[in-house]
Design a protein around this motif. Structure first.
Motif, mmCIF file in Angstrom:
data_model
loop_
_atom_site.group_PDB
_atom_site.id
_atom_site.type_symbol
_atom_site.label_atom_id
_atom_site.label_comp_id
_atom_site.label_asym_id
_atom_site.label_seq_id
_atom_site.Cartn_x
_atom_site.Cartn_y
_atom_site.Cartn_z
ATOM 1 N N PHE A 49 0.592 -1.222 0.014
ATOM 2 C CA PHE A 49 0.013 -0.045 0.005
ATOM 3 C C PHE A 49 0.820 1.196 0.000
ATOM 4 C CE2 PHE A 49 -3.349 -2.471 2.706
ATOM 5 C CZ PHE A 49 -3.604 -3.360 1.626
ATOM 6 N N GLN A 50 2.085 1.073 0.901
ATOM 7 C CA GLN A 50 2.916 2.451 0.850
ATOM 8 C C GLN A 50 3.513 2.569 -0.570
ATOM 9 O OE1 GLN A 50 5.623 0.830 4.178
ATOM 10 N NE2 GLN A 50 5.526 2.901 4.755
ATOM 11 N N ARG A 51 3.962 1.685 -1.183
ATOM 12 C CA ARG A 51 4.680 2.022 -2.452
ATOM 13 C C ARG A 51 3.797 2.382 -3.500
ATOM 14 N NH1 ARG A 51 7.146 -3.084 -0.879
ATOM 15 N NH2 ARG A 51 5.718 -4.265 -1.950
ATOM 16 N N THR A 52 2.568 1.790 -3.592
ATOM 17 C CA THR A 52 1.190 1.983 -4.444
ATOM 18 C C THR A 52 1.066 3.563 -4.261
ATOM 19 O OG1 THR A 52 0.714 0.085 -4.655
ATOM 20 C CG2 THR A 52 -0.908 1.479 -5.594
ATOM 21 N N LEU A 53 0.692 3.965 -3.006
ATOM 22 C CA LEU A 53 0.123 5.404 -2.904
ATOM 23 C C LEU A 53 1.439 6.411 -2.814
ATOM 24 C CD1 LEU A 53 -2.029 4.388 0.203
ATOM 25 C CD2 LEU A 53 -2.883 5.153 -1.989
ATOM 26 N N ARG A 57 0.992 9.584 -5.155
ATOM 27 C CA ARG A 57 1.275 10.998 -4.670
ATOM 28 C C ARG A 57 2.153 11.677 -5.659
ATOM 29 N NH1 ARG A 57 3.439 11.389 1.486
ATOM 30 N NH2 ARG A 57 5.026 10.309 0.404
ATOM 31 N N LYS A 58 3.201 10.969 -6.292
ATOM 32 C CA LYS A 58 3.896 11.740 -7.332
ATOM 33 C C LYS A 58 3.259 11.977 -8.566
ATOM 34 C CE LYS A 58 8.122 9.270 -5.446
ATOM 35 N NZ LYS A 58 8.848 8.004 -5.890
ATOM 36 N N LEU A 59 2.401 11.080 -8.888
ATOM 37 C CA LEU A 59 1.687 11.162 -10.353
ATOM 38 C C LEU A 59 0.681 12.387 -10.140
ATOM 39 C CD1 LEU A 59 0.972 7.524 -11.346
ATOM 40 C CD2 LEU A 59 2.530 9.175 -12.397
ATOM 41 N N LEU A 60 -0.056 12.695 -9.128
ATOM 42 C CA LEU A 60 -1.009 13.448 -8.739
ATOM 43 C C LEU A 60 -0.272 14.957 -8.501
ATOM 44 C CD1 LEU A 60 -3.321 11.484 -6.047
ATOM 45 C CD2 LEU A 60 -3.950 12.479 -8.327
ATOM 46 N N ASP A 61 0.825 15.109 -8.105
ATOM 47 C CA ASP A 61 1.535 16.269 -7.857
ATOM 48 C C ASP A 61 2.010 16.557 -9.220
ATOM 49 O OD1 ASP A 61 3.176 18.344 -6.721
ATOM 50 O OD2 ASP A 61 4.674 16.813 -6.070
#
Length: 198
Positions: A49-53, A57-61
């Motif tokens: 879950f950490q890796r995916t989220l 976060r990077k893609l949304l940024d």
């Protein structure tokens, strides 16, 4: 894309970023608490879950920046309240239980999924195919993570019950059968059986 459209999309993206970022804080805490425990399935799930989220976060940024916005805006009250309760508060008011932590993640990830569905619909409606693709991937990842929990939660519950010296039969097969029946029924009622959609 006009200014109003861009502003609307940026708002949805920054809300999504806040939701992901806020939930990651609780999931990071869970990973630290589960490290060194004998709940390896739970730790593995939380680390995934950490890796995916973190990737989300990077893609949304990046997408917010491409639209000329920033994700450093203050969190909206509703986002902070909901995710603070679901992903943070519950971990502070009781000692760590691996299956209850994973249960809380299920609730949080369901919120993530429905938020990506809203972003996908908004982006498609406003003609932003790049954001729609990002949202589709986010939804698929959230669905995968929720289904991962469906797969491991019965054995986590059984493990914790055994740790409390409670006699418990093997329930993994029964739980998987119940899950399969439930999803198959819902797919059928919605006309979403395998092969029914192009």
């Amino acid at each position: 894309m006009n200014e109003k459209t861009t502003a609307t999309l940026t708002t949805y993206i920054t809300d999504m970023h806040a939701l992901v970022n806020h939930g990651l804080r609780a999931i990071d805490r869970q990973a630290r608490m589960l490290t060194g425990s004998n709940h390896l399935q739970a730790l593995g799930a939380v680390q995934e879950f950490q890796r995916t989220l973190e990737n989300h976060r990077k893609l949304l940024d990046a997408r917010a920046e491409a639209l000329g916005g920033k994700v450093t805006q203050p969190f909206k009250d509703a986002v902070t309240t909901v995710t603070g309760f679901l992903a943070g508060l519950t971990n502070r008011v009781r000692p760590l239980s691996a299956c209850k932590a994973i249960r809380d993640d299920y609730t949080y990830l369901s919120h993530v999924a429905v938020s990506y569905l809203m972003l996908f619909t908004t982006a498609n409606g406003l003609g932003d195919s790049d954001t729609a693709l990002l949202a589709e991937q986010g939804y698929r990842d959230a669905a995968r993570m929720v289904m991962h929990i469906d797969r491991i939660l019965p054995s986590l519950v059984a493990q914790e019950l055994r740790e409390h010296n409670l006699p418990i039969a093997d329930l993994e097969h029964q739980s998987r059968t119940m899950l399969a029946r439930a999803w198959k029924r819902e797919e059928s009622e919605l006309g979403l059986e395998s092969g029914a959609i192009a």
